[in-house]
Design a protein around this motif. Structure first.
Motif, mmCIF file in Angstrom:
data_model
loop_
_atom_site.group_PDB
_atom_site.id
_atom_site.type_symbol
_atom_site.label_atom_id
_atom_site.label_comp_id
_atom_site.label_asym_id
_atom_site.label_seq_id
_atom_site.Cartn_x
_atom_site.Cartn_y
_atom_site.Cartn_z
ATOM 1 N N ASP A 162 35.895 65.600 -7.638
ATOM 2 C CA ASP A 162 34.470 64.917 -7.863
ATOM 3 C C ASP A 162 33.715 63.909 -6.880
ATOM 4 O O ASP A 162 33.316 62.860 -6.951
ATOM 5 N N CYS A 163 34.198 64.417 -5.568
ATOM 6 C CA CYS A 163 33.795 63.496 -4.359
ATOM 7 C C CYS A 163 33.312 64.349 -3.398
ATOM 8 O O CYS A 163 33.739 64.820 -2.561
ATOM 9 N N GLU A 164 31.761 64.334 -3.395
ATOM 10 C CA GLU A 164 31.055 65.344 -2.302
ATOM 11 C C GLU A 164 30.775 64.542 -1.022
ATOM 12 O O GLU A 164 30.480 63.308 -0.963
ATOM 13 N N VAL A 165 31.111 64.894 0.082
ATOM 14 C CA VAL A 165 30.795 64.452 1.114
ATOM 15 C C VAL A 165 29.426 64.581 1.620
ATOM 16 O O VAL A 165 28.875 66.033 1.570
ATOM 17 N N THR A 166 28.492 63.705 1.942
ATOM 18 C CA THR A 166 27.219 63.577 2.161
ATOM 19 C C THR A 166 26.995 63.512 3.427
ATOM 20 O O THR A 166 25.648 63.616 3.713
ATOM 21 N N GLY A 167 27.639 62.877 4.393
ATOM 22 C CA GLY A 167 27.269 62.357 5.651
ATOM 23 C C GLY A 167 28.625 62.245 6.636
ATOM 24 O O GLY A 167 29.514 62.002 5.924
ATOM 25 N N LEU A 168 28.725 62.348 7.816
ATOM 26 C CA LEU A 168 29.676 62.086 8.739
ATOM 27 C C LEU A 168 29.382 61.015 9.721
ATOM 28 O O LEU A 168 28.046 61.407 10.347
ATOM 29 N N VAL A 181 42.466 64.010 0.398
ATOM 30 C CA VAL A 181 41.702 65.382 0.414
ATOM 31 C C VAL A 181 40.687 65.322 -0.492
ATOM 32 O O VAL A 181 40.621 64.928 -1.659
ATOM 33 N N LEU A 182 39.328 65.290 0.056
ATOM 34 C CA LEU A 182 38.238 65.275 -0.779
ATOM 35 C C LEU A 182 37.671 66.640 -1.256
ATOM 36 O O LEU A 182 37.414 67.351 -0.624
ATOM 37 N N GLU A 183 37.483 66.536 -2.537
ATOM 38 C CA GLU A 183 36.904 67.904 -3.246
ATOM 39 C C GLU A 183 35.773 67.509 -3.916
ATOM 40 O O GLU A 183 35.804 66.660 -5.054
ATOM 41 N N LYS A 184 34.610 68.432 -3.634
ATOM 42 C CA LYS A 184 33.241 67.763 -4.308
ATOM 43 C C LYS A 184 33.486 68.335 -5.853
ATOM 44 O O LYS A 184 32.511 67.755 -6.778
#
Lengths: 409, 93
Positions: free
Chosen positions: A198-204, A55-58
């Motif tokens: 503390d892990c923001e998705v910046t691209g798919l 689970v990634l949470e920015k």
């Protein structure tokens, strides 16, 4: 030699979950560590045995809308499609504390949805009848009944928007939103899910029409499947995969009063005067407003909305006149054209969408977690989220819940 | 309260205005020729950016005229306002 300050205090208690470094790949990456993301990961692990999940949470876990909602739980929606998923959720809420092995302060104190005009009355009675046909507890109560259930509501006829009655769902209620998130996070972590903050998705990344990886502020993570649970930021994320969404992100404000003795025994919502009120276990009056009209990602709204909401609250509850405001805040809600969510597959293989809950996502947390996990595991919607496709905006099969959702979702 | 600079009246309080959503969405030239998908795009799908956004406002409690604005949706800062029919100005967020 004197001892340092705090030396007499016990050791820090064990953390409920770890804070791991992201691995280079996962079977499923869930984007968004709020209630829906955590619940989805939990049911993926528990029901489907899929535990190689991140689970990634920015920001920090459950620090977005999960920390900002007014915790109202109910299932009294009009249409069969909505009844299905919201009532499924309410049934899961009823067993959730035991299921998670964690206290969530779920309290079925009932909800009153007030009617202030003859049209409100007609719509409300219709909704009560629809609810009962769907096996959902609902009744119509007259102003005297409203007074009996919640004595502090002003039911006198000489106000601008008199209370003409209300729908009442006794099984509705509230829960402690933070505890719900922590309970899901702890249980998911115990089954092997990585919770990465503390892990923001910046691209798919996609290849041949299939999702292959997410790019993040902490590096590239390969993924067999990616599930978006990003609420207000869903449009931004979906655009990374070239998928336009029919959503508008708006600020939604709420506020709490200082702590008060128990005065408010239930939950009261009013679409017509734009306020909904309950009293938290700790004692604050929790009040939600309508959305700010403009699009906004700033997690704050305009003060005149709060002013209007307080005016409405005071007309309904004159007893609140001397309560002091403690704080106000806003979340970002992703509003869909028919006030119903979008949960299901996308044109990109292995990429799944859960968004459009607008102002009402909290109550759906267990239900959508369960159904979305099913959708991801089987690459096929669960029967309860089958009607909530993205395609419905093209086919016209909308699920119009503006009446049941409106301001006070 | 946030002030919105109406291009006709100057800065006025936000409560005087009504929001109109995304600007520059033209009515289809030949509606009957549109596919269901194209209709859906026109009716339901709007830009929803986190950042500068060209949008419509109406000065309801003032001159009652519509105008366009570019506003940063993260900060709510109004970067530019311009009259209907004018092209969207270049802005830096």
């Amino acid at each position: 030699m004197t001892s340092p300050p705090g030396a007499h205090l016990p050791e820090h208690p064990d953390f409920l979950w770890d804070d791991p470094e992201p691995k280079s790949s996962y079977d499923v990456v869930v984007v968004g560590g709020g209630g829906h993301g955590l619940a989805t990961a939990y049911y993926l692990a528990k029901v489907h045995g899929i535990t190689n999940v991140a689970v990634l949470e920015k920001g920090w876990l459950a620090g977005g809308n999960m920390a900002r909602n007014t915790t109202i739980i109910r299932s009294n929606y009009l249409w069969d499609e909505s009844s299905g998923i919201y009532e499924h959720s309410l049934k899961l809420w009823e067993g959730l504390e035991e299921d998670l092995g964690y206290p969530i302060l779920f309290d079925q104190r009932g909800v009153l949805n007030l009617a202030h005009s003859l049209q409100d009355v007609r719509d409300s009675v219709r909704r009560v009848n629809a609810n009962r046909l769907n096996g959902i507890d609902a009744e119509w109560v007259d102003p005297a009944g409203v007074k009996e259930i919640c004595p502090i509501v002003n039911t006198s006829p000489d106000v601008r928007y008199p209370v003409l009655g209300a729908t009442y769902q006794p099984r509705a209620g509230i829960a402690k939103h933070d505890y719900v998130a922590w309970g899901y996070a702890r249980a998911a972590h115990e089954m092997g899910v990585d919770l990465i903050q503390d892990c923001e998705v910046t691209g798919l990344e996609t290849a041949g029409g299939r999702i292959t990886a997410v790019r993040t502020s902490r590096g590239r993570i390969a993924a067999g499947k990616v599930a978006l649970c990003a609420a207000g930021h869903s449009s931004v994320l979906a655009k990374m995969a070239g998928i336009p969404l029919p959503l508008a992100s708006h600020p939604l404000q709420a506020l709490v009063s200082e702590l008060l003795e128990p005065v408010h025994p239930t939950v009261v919502m009013s679409n017509a005067v734009h306020v909904y009120v309950s009293q938290a276990h700790k004692g604050e009056l929790v009040m939600g407003a309508g959305i700010d009209s403009y699009n906004g990602y700033g997690q704050r709204g305009s003060f005149h909305i709060i002013e209007q909401q307080m005016a409405a609250a005071l007309e309904l509850f004159p007893v609140f006149a001397r309560a002091h405001l403690l704080r106000t805040w806003a979340g970002i809600v992703d509003v869909s054209p028919d006030a119903s969510p979008i949960v299901g597959l996308t044109p990109v293989g292995g990429l799944y969408l859960n968004c459009g809950w607008g102002t009402g996502g909290f109550k759906a947390t267990p239900g959508v977690g369960d159904c979305f996990a099913h959708t991801i595991a089987h690459d096929k919607p669960h029967p309860f989220n089958e009607p909530f496709t993205l395609e419905r905006f093209t086919t016209g099969a909308l699920v119009d819940e503006h009446g049941a959702a409106a301001v006070a979702h | 309260m946030q002030l919105i600079p109406c291009p006709w009246c100057g800065p006025r309080e936000e409560a005087e205005f009504h929001y109109g959503g995304q600007a520059h969405v033209a009515y289809p030239e030949d509606p009957s020729a549109l596919t269901d998908e194209e209709w859906a795009r026109y009716v339901f799908f709007r830009e929803n950016p986190s950042g500068p956004f060209a949008e419509r406002w109406s000065h309801n409690a003032g001159c009652r005229r519509w105008f366009n604005a570019v506003r940063d949706t993260r900060t709510h800062d109004l970067l530019a306002v311009y009259r209907v029919g004018e092209p969207m100005p270049e802005v830096t967020a």
